[in-house]
Motif scaffolding. Structure first.
Motif: not given
Length: 271
Positions: A25-49
């Motif tokens: 609902e927020f036009p200034d926010i673009e969700v580029v990844a959904q992660c289900r654990n800490g490992r996925e979060a770290i990997e997504a952050t390093l990859r997508l910045q």
């Protein structure tokens, strides 16, 4: 302005779905990844910045605090914690200008968090300067939790599920119930029926309020008005059209609402 690249992190599939739908609902926010654990979060952050991360604190494996400490300054996004911690502990985040959203999700609080993130992004503060305030907030929070061990668990402690209590007040008296003894809970108008050890205790509360008071590691909603102790589940039967029936050790049979099917599927994988 260009929408903030955002990732959301939560081990509960339903929580991810709800948060993703709300952020759409927020036009200034673009969700580029959904992660289900800490490992996925770290990997997504390093990859997508990403520019922004909505991060659950209590997760199996790496918790939210460990995710923050594992990231390098040059890829550190702004962080909004999603948490069940009580207010006295959350004050630590405000002191360090780190935002948070208490569970269950509140739309007004989410809008405030998004607004703060946008303001911070537009400020002159370098992204690489964000990590040290976050680390300071984490250390401050853990210290507060340690100092108040009787009223809140630390995510890094060996806190036992049997330690959690629920206070049921009625007509001037109070009954303290160990949460691990509760089989299930259902709503009856403005009251909640707590079924524990063959007895039913009545307390005035909403489902939302009670979910916030119960240990999230132990309880799951299976219906908009029903909560079960996952350790009391004896079996789960698959019905027609993808529905489920939960059989508890006490003999109670409870139907799972279709909107809560996916969390039950994920839960069965962990049992």
């Amino acid at each position: 302005m260009t929408p903030l690249k955002t990732i959301i992190v939560d081990d509960e599939p339903l929580a991810l779905q709800v948060l993703s739908a709300c952020l759409a609902e927020f036009p200034d926010i673009e969700v580029v990844a959904q992660c289900r654990n800490g490992r996925e979060a770290i990997e997504a952050t390093l990859r997508l910045q990403p520019d922004l991360m909505f991060l659950d604190i209590h997760m199996p494996g790496k918790n939210g605090f460990e995710v923050i400490k594992a990231l390098q300054n040059d890829v550190m996004p702004m962080v909004v914690f999603v948490t069940t911690y009580q207010q006295y502990a959350l004050d630590a985040f405000d002191l360090h200008a780190v935002d948070y959203i208490p569970k269950p999700l509140d739309e007004e609080r989410l809008a405030r968090a998004v607004g703060r993130a946008l303001e911070r992004f537009q400020s002159t503060q370098a992204r690489g300067e964000l990590k040290q305030p976050l680390i300071g907030a984490i250390d401050d929070l853990l210290q507060r939790l340690s100092d108040n061990a009787d009223s809140a668990p630390s995510v890094n402690s060996a806190h036992s599920l049997s330690d959690a209590k629920l206070v049921v007040r009625d007509a001037g008296s109070a009954r303290v119930i160990a949460q691990h003894t509760i089989d299930w809970v259902d709503a009856a108008g403005d009251y909640m029926c707590i079924h524990a050890e063959g007895e039913t205790h009545i307390m005035r509360s909403t489902v939302k309020e009670l979910v916030a008071a119960l240990d999230e590691r132990l309880f799951r909603r299976i219906h908009r008005s029903t909560i079960v102790n996952v350790e009391r589940i004896a079996s789960v039967q698959s019905l027609s059209k993808g529905d489920y029936l939960v059989l508890l050790e006490c003999g109670e049979q409870l139907k799972v609402s279709r909107s809560y099917n996916e969390p039950i599927k994920q839960l069965l994988k962990k049992l």
